[in-house]
Design a protein around this motif. Structure first.
Motif, PDB file in Angstrom:
ATOM      1  N   ALA A   1      -2.029  -2.590  12.241  1.00 23.89           N
ATOM      2  CA  ALA A   1      -3.270  -1.859  11.949  1.00 23.89           C
ATOM      3  C   ALA A   1      -3.156  -0.368  12.270  1.00 23.89           C
ATOM      4  CB  ALA A   1      -4.446  -2.490  12.687  1.00 23.89           C
ATOM      5  N   PRO A   2      -2.697   0.021  13.480  1.00 27.75           N
ATOM      6  CA  PRO A   2      -2.586   1.465  13.748  1.00 27.75           C
ATOM      7  C   PRO A   2      -1.562   2.151  12.866  1.00 27.75           C
ATOM      8  CG  PRO A   2      -1.620   0.188  15.551  1.00 27.75           C
ATOM      9  CD  PRO A   2      -2.345  -0.779  14.680  1.00 27.75           C
ATOM     10  N   LEU A   3      -0.509   1.433  12.457  1.00 29.01           N
ATOM     11  CA  LEU A   3       0.495   2.032  11.569  1.00 29.01           C
ATOM     12  C   LEU A   3      -0.103   2.298  10.190  1.00 29.01           C
ATOM     13  CD1 LEU A   3       3.589  -0.182  12.501  1.00 29.01           C
ATOM     14  CD2 LEU A   3       2.822   1.963  13.552  1.00 29.01           C
ATOM     15  N   CYS A   4      -0.974   1.409   9.740  1.00 28.82           N
ATOM     16  CA  CYS A   4      -1.667   1.631   8.462  1.00 28.82           C
ATOM     17  C   CYS A   4      -2.597   2.836   8.561  1.00 28.82           C
ATOM     18  CB  CYS A   4      -2.452   0.379   8.062  1.00 28.82           C
ATOM     19  SG  CYS A   4      -1.393  -1.019   7.597  1.00 28.82           S
ATOM     20  N   SER A   5      -3.276   2.976   9.693  1.00 33.67           N
ATOM     21  CA  SER A   5      -4.150   4.145   9.896  1.00 33.67           C
ATOM     22  C   SER A   5      -3.339   5.434   9.825  1.00 33.67           C
ATOM     23  CB  SER A   5      -4.859   4.051  11.251  1.00 33.67           C
ATOM     24  OG  SER A   5      -5.766   2.971  11.282  1.00 33.67           O
ATOM     25  N   ILE A   6      -2.188   5.446  10.497  1.00 34.93           N
ATOM     26  CA  ILE A   6      -1.328   6.635  10.479  1.00 34.93           C
ATOM     27  C   ILE A   6      -0.822   6.906   9.062  1.00 34.93           C
ATOM     28  CG2 ILE A   6       0.878   7.557  11.296  1.00 34.93           C
ATOM     29  CD1 ILE A   6       0.319   6.114  13.964  1.00 34.93           C
ATOM     30  N   GLY A   7      -0.516   5.846   8.318  1.00 35.09           N
ATOM     31  CA  GLY A   7      -0.072   6.021   6.937  1.00 35.09           C
ATOM     32  C   GLY A   7      -1.136   6.681   6.069  1.00 35.09           C
ATOM     33  N   ILE A   8      -2.380   6.226   6.214  1.00 31.28           N
ATOM     34  CA  ILE A   8      -3.491   6.825   5.453  1.00 31.28           C
ATOM     35  C   ILE A   8      -3.656   8.297   5.821  1.00 31.28           C
ATOM     36  CG2 ILE A   8      -5.998   6.776   5.099  1.00 31.28           C
ATOM     37  CD1 ILE A   8      -5.814   3.718   5.759  1.00 31.28           C
ATOM     38  N   LEU A   9      -3.624   8.590   7.103  1.00 33.18           N
ATOM     39  CA  LEU A   9      -3.811   9.964   7.576  1.00 33.18           C
ATOM     40  C   LEU A   9      -2.708  10.880   7.048  1.00 33.18           C
ATOM     41  CD1 LEU A   9      -4.811   9.170  11.275  1.00 33.18           C
ATOM     42  CD2 LEU A   9      -6.324  10.064   9.498  1.00 33.18           C
TER      43      LEU A   9
ATOM     44  N   ASP B   1      -6.532   0.870  -0.932  1.00 31.02           N
ATOM     45  CA  ASP B   1      -7.368  -0.277  -0.527  1.00 31.02           C
ATOM     46  C   ASP B   1      -6.606  -1.214   0.409  1.00 31.02           C
ATOM     47  OD1 ASP B   1      -9.522   0.615  -1.955  1.00 31.02           O
ATOM     48  OD2 ASP B   1      -9.189  -0.703  -3.686  1.00 31.02           O
ATOM     49  N   GLN B   2      -5.327  -1.438   0.120  1.00 33.08           N
ATOM     50  CA  GLN B   2      -4.535  -2.331   0.973  1.00 33.08           C
ATOM     51  C   GLN B   2      -4.377  -1.755   2.377  1.00 33.08           C
ATOM     52  OE1 GLN B   2      -3.952  -5.383  -0.214  1.00 33.08           O
ATOM     53  NE2 GLN B   2      -5.042  -4.467  -1.946  1.00 33.08           N
ATOM     54  N   LEU B   3      -4.075  -0.464   2.461  1.00 32.65           N
ATOM     55  CA  LEU B   3      -3.915   0.156   3.781  1.00 32.65           C
ATOM     56  C   LEU B   3      -5.234   0.191   4.538  1.00 32.65           C
ATOM     57  CD1 LEU B   3      -1.488   3.148   3.076  1.00 32.65           C
ATOM     58  CD2 LEU B   3      -0.967   0.986   4.193  1.00 32.65           C
ATOM     59  N   LEU B   4      -6.313   0.497   3.849  1.00 33.29           N
ATOM     60  CA  LEU B   4      -7.629   0.534   4.516  1.00 33.29           C
ATOM     61  C   LEU B   4      -8.014  -0.844   5.050  1.00 33.29           C
ATOM     62  CD1 LEU B   4      -9.581   2.853   2.052  1.00 33.29           C
ATOM     63  CD2 LEU B   4      -9.139   3.322   4.478  1.00 33.29           C
TER      64      LEU B   4
ATOM     65  N   GLY C   1       0.817  -1.210   0.000  1.00 36.83           N
ATOM     66  CA  GLY C   1       0.000   0.000   0.000  1.00 36.83           C
ATOM     67  C   GLY C   1       0.846   1.253   0.000  1.00 36.83           C
ATOM     68  N   ALA C   2       1.854   1.289   0.880  1.00 32.35           N
ATOM     69  CA  ALA C   2       2.717   2.473   0.974  1.00 32.35           C
ATOM     70  C   ALA C   2       3.473   2.704  -0.328  1.00 32.35           C
ATOM     71  CB  ALA C   2       3.691   2.318   2.138  1.00 32.35           C
ATOM     72  N   PHE C   3       4.020   1.639  -0.914  1.00 34.78           N
ATOM     73  CA  PHE C   3       4.770   1.788  -2.155  1.00 34.78           C
ATOM     74  C   PHE C   3       3.878   2.301  -3.282  1.00 34.78           C
ATOM     75  CE2 PHE C   3       8.627  -0.641  -0.936  1.00 34.78           C
ATOM     76  CZ  PHE C   3       9.546   0.203  -1.540  1.00 34.78           C
ATOM     77  N   ASN C   4       2.706   1.726  -3.425  1.00 35.43           N
ATOM     78  CA  ASN C   4       1.830   2.147  -4.518  1.00 35.43           C
ATOM     79  C   ASN C   4       1.391   3.593  -4.360  1.00 35.43           C
ATOM     80  OD1 ASN C   4       0.747   0.004  -6.654  1.00 35.43           O
ATOM     81  ND2 ASN C   4       1.314  -1.094  -4.785  1.00 35.43           N
ATOM     82  N   LEU C   5       1.126   4.024  -3.123  1.00 38.69           N
ATOM     83  CA  LEU C   5       0.749   5.415  -2.908  1.00 38.69           C
ATOM     84  C   LEU C   5       1.912   6.348  -3.236  1.00 38.69           C
ATOM     85  CD1 LEU C   5      -1.391   5.354   0.371  1.00 38.69           C
ATOM     86  CD2 LEU C   5      -2.176   5.515  -1.989  1.00 38.69           C
ATOM     87  N   MET C   6       3.122   5.994  -2.794  1.00 37.94           N
ATOM     88  CA  MET C   6       4.293   6.825  -3.086  1.00 37.94           C
ATOM     89  C   MET C   6       4.495   6.980  -4.584  1.00 37.94           C
ATOM     90  SD  MET C   6       7.529   6.186  -0.586  1.00 37.94           S
ATOM     91  CE  MET C   6       7.615   4.436  -0.869  1.00 37.94           C
ATOM     92  N   VAL C   7       4.551   5.854  -5.271  1.00 32.20           N
ATOM     93  CA  VAL C   7       4.879   5.881  -6.693  1.00 32.20           C
ATOM     94  C   VAL C   7       3.776   6.549  -7.500  1.00 32.20           C
ATOM     95  CG1 VAL C   7       5.423   4.431  -8.695  1.00 32.20           C
ATOM     96  CG2 VAL C   7       6.373   3.872  -6.464  1.00 32.20           C
ATOM     97  N   SER C   8       2.515   6.441  -7.040  1.00 29.32           N
ATOM     98  CA  SER C   8       1.401   7.056  -7.776  1.00 29.32           C
ATOM     99  C   SER C   8       1.506   8.571  -7.833  1.00 29.32           C
ATOM    100  CB  SER C   8       0.070   6.657  -7.132  1.00 29.32           C
ATOM    101  OG  SER C   8      -0.142   7.330  -5.897  1.00 29.32           O
ATOM    102  N   LEU C   9       2.252   9.170  -6.906  1.00 31.56           N
ATOM    103  CA  LEU C   9       2.394  10.623  -6.876  1.00 31.56           C
ATOM    104  C   LEU C   9       3.434  11.148  -7.854  1.00 31.56           C
ATOM    105  CD1 LEU C   9       2.370  11.232  -3.012  1.00 31.56           C
ATOM    106  CD2 LEU C   9       0.608  11.982  -4.611  1.00 31.56           C
ATOM    107  N   LEU C  10       4.288  10.273  -8.362  1.00 27.37           N
ATOM    108  CA  LEU C  10       5.460  10.733  -9.107  1.00 27.37           C
ATOM    109  C   LEU C  10       5.097  11.244 -10.492  1.00 27.37           C
ATOM    110  CD1 LEU C  10       7.957   7.868  -8.219  1.00 27.37           C
ATOM    111  CD2 LEU C  10       7.731  10.107  -7.133  1.00 27.37           C
ATOM    112  N   PRO C  11       5.694  12.373 -10.888  1.00 26.43           N
ATOM    113  CA  PRO C  11       5.504  12.867 -12.254  1.00 26.43           C
ATOM    114  C   PRO C  11       5.990  11.849 -13.279  1.00 26.43           C
ATOM    115  CG  PRO C  11       6.550  14.525 -10.858  1.00 26.43           C
ATOM    116  CD  PRO C  11       6.553  13.247 -10.080  1.00 26.43           C
ATOM    117  N   GLY C  12       5.463  11.965 -14.497  1.00 23.88           N
ATOM    118  CA  GLY C  12       5.730  10.971 -15.533  1.00 23.88           C
ATOM    119  C   GLY C  12       7.192  10.765 -15.829  1.00 23.88           C
ATOM    120  N   ARG C  13       7.987  11.848 -15.837  1.00 27.17           N
ATOM    121  CA  ARG C  13       9.398  11.719 -16.216  1.00 27.17           C
ATOM    122  C   ARG C  13      10.168  10.874 -15.205  1.00 27.17           C
ATOM    123  NH1 ARG C  13      12.508  15.719 -13.494  1.00 27.17           N
ATOM    124  NH2 ARG C  13      11.223  17.129 -12.252  1.00 27.17           N
ATOM    125  N   ILE C  14       9.779  10.945 -13.934  1.00 25.91           N
ATOM    126  CA  ILE C  14      10.424  10.132 -12.902  1.00 25.91           C
ATOM    127  C   ILE C  14       9.836   8.726 -12.901  1.00 25.91           C
ATOM    128  CG2 ILE C  14      10.836   9.919 -10.409  1.00 25.91           C
ATOM    129  CD1 ILE C  14      10.732  12.970 -10.258  1.00 25.91           C
TER     130      ILE C  14
END
Length: 530
Positions: free
Chosen positions: A198-206, A185-188, A154-167
């Motif tokens: 579980a609480p670490l995933c909540s903090i990640g989403i927040l 969805d994975q973090l939720l 979940g964390a990896f997909n969220l990070m990479v989804s933010l990256l501009p196209g050139r990166i």
């Protein structure tokens, strides 16, 4: 988690005897880890450290990992302990990736460390394939292993989804992929399990919805979802400093600035051991005072951050000087104290992975501009508020937005009566017009907003100090067309902002925001691409 905690607290005194066993007792280890996390979320950091100290012993699990690599053992053949060791190793690499992502806006260190980070990502993908293989592996019925895998993916997909196209193209070449919906969805899913992470995933989403999307995007996080998670977390940890801080952030983004300020102060008062969280609160208090035009307090908290934290001294000192400058009328020279701060700003610059920090380059440039044009800057406090995406909060506060617009109108009137031949005149005019365009857009005065932003764009070749204003005006014009429900014009303008300008201040930040805006357009028009 509380029941786990009580069991662990009762057994702390006997832990040394337990640890003499050759194998770590998984159930006891998980109980103690869960209890330690609960302690931390309740601000009991010393208790958490004492609980975990007996587990701090040298192990040689890495030898097993090397041996497994050379003998070609498959993950399905690993014992439960070995699988959890691999998971923890992947989590350490994940933390390293997160630090690289946060500290370096140009992502140079993230890309340089790509191969090591890739091995971590591939581990999580292998774990996920094993869990979903349909075969009985010991992993697909282990809730702790599953939630740990979900947290990493979940964390990896969220990070990479933010990256501009050139990166993103570079990272895709070495095996990365990023799907924001899948990652969330994975973090939720993991956040509502009765597991250690579980609480670490909540903090990640927040953190993603309330902070990261606003710094590296257009602020399109789901605040309602965050409020639901925060209600649950604060029921379990009513005085938890981290949740008080994040609750303050949610209030701030909603436009409830006074409530946010109270929660930040409450978070500071809740504990004294984790001083780095105090620094986060000071940082947020800078902006809660800035949006209200309380420049003295904004300068005070900039100074606190400068004095007490190890964050960018260059940025914090410039911000303090910028806010103090706001106490004078537009165009009026700053006082001697501010001049001395501006001279001091470049002396603190840092480099990460051999590269300058973009926001520090911006601060140094503005300080040098101030000194070069007779010790004056045009509305530097509002400019830095814009740089940190603070105008998205002003949009939620009609009274504060109108107050800022009045200040901008007064500055425009001053500039029109000023000499157009002085150094930096057009740059000052374009800054005022950019910020006016944003305010008018948020007041749904679309025609007036468009006129302001087009005025900046047409002058782009005349800008000498601040050429960054033109591409940002193009981006904001694209966002105006989104609000006007003109997606074709919006897409064209956003792509122009991304493609037609190079080598300007805060270029990476603009690319992040344009990428987020285009992704949002793609969601509303799935058949279109850019």
């Amino acid at each position: 988690m509380d029941s786990l905690g009580s069991n662990s607290r009762d057994a702390v005194s006997s832990r040394e005897g337990v640890l003499s066993d050759e194998r770590m007792p998984d159930k006891r280890a998980l109980e103690d880890a869960a209890c330690a996390i609960s302690f931390c979320l309740d601000n009991k950091f010393n208790e958490a450290e004492e609980l975990l100290k007996p587990w701090r012993r040298k192990k040689h699990g890495w030898l097993k990992t090397v041996a497994n690599a050379f003998t070609g053992r498959k993950l399905e053949e690993y014992t439960s302990e070995e699988l959890h060791s691999e998971l923890v190793h992947a989590e350490c690499l994940l933390l390293r990736a997160l630090l690289s992502f946060i500290q370096d806006e140009n992502l140079v260190s993230f890309i340089k460390g790509g191969l090591k980070i890739r091995s971590c990502f591939q581990s999580y993908k292998s774990f996920w394939s094993m869990i979903n293989s349909g075969r009985t592996t010991g992993a697909n019925d282990d809730p702790e292993f599953i939630s740990g895998t979900q947290m990493g993916l979940g964390a990896f997909n969220l990070m990479v989804s933010l990256l501009p196209g050139r990166i993103l193209k570079i990272l895709e070449f070495i095996g990365f992929s990023g799907n924001r919906s899948f990652g969330m969805d994975q973090l939720l899913t993991a956040s509502v399990t009765d597991t250690l992470r579980a609480p670490l995933c909540s903090i990640g989403i927040l953190n993603f919805d309330l902070l990261i999307t606003h710094i590296l995007g257009i602020g399109d996080g789901d605040i309602e979802r965050c409020e639901t998670i925060l209600d649950r977390c604060l029921r379990d940890h009513p005085k938890g400093a981290i949740f008080l801080f994040l609750s303050g952030r949610a209030k701030f983004l909603r436009g409830f600035v006074d409530e946010a300020t109270s929660l930040y102060n409450e978070s500071v008062d809740a504990q004294s051991q984790w001083t780095q969280l105090h620094h986060l609160c000071y940082w947020e208090l800078i902006w809660s005072h800035s949006v209200k035009g309380d420049w003295e307090n904004a300068a005070h908290f900039s100074d606190l951050t400068y004095q007490k934290s190890r964050w960018s001294k260059t940025t914090c000192l410039y911000q303090k000087a910028a806010f103090l400058s706001m106490l004078r009328d537009p165009g009026e020279p700053v006082d001697d104290l501010v001049i001395e701060m501006m001279r001091e700003v470049p002396k603190h610059k840092q480099r990460i992975a051999g590269k300058s920090i973009p926001v520090e380059k911006f601060a140094i440039h503005k300080a040098e501009k101030c000194l070069a044009q007779g010790n004056r800057l045009m509305l530097p406090g509002l400019e830095i508020l814009y740089v940190w995406n603070g105008f998205t909060v002003l949009a939620q506060c009609p009274g504060l937005l109108e107050s800022v617009l009045c200040k901008l109108d007064a500055a425009l009137q001053y500039l029109r009566s000023d000499s157009s031949s002085r150094t930096g005149y057009l740059d000052d005019l374009c800054l005022v017009q950019l910020l006016r365009g944003i305010c008018l857009r948020d007041q749904v005065k679309f025609s007036d907003a468009e006129e302001c932003l087009l005025d900046v764009i047409k002058r782009h070749k005349q800008l000498t100090f601040d050429p960054y204003l033109a591409p940002f005006a193009e981006m904001e014009l694209g966002m105006l067309y989104v609000k006007m429900q003109q997606p074709d014009k919006a897409r064209k303008q956003l792509i122009s902002a991304r493609s037609n300008y190079t080598n300007f201040l805060l270029e990476s930040r603009l690319h992040f925001r344009v990428h987020s805006a285009l992704a949002q357009l793609d969601e509303s028009e799935p058949d279109r691409s850019h």
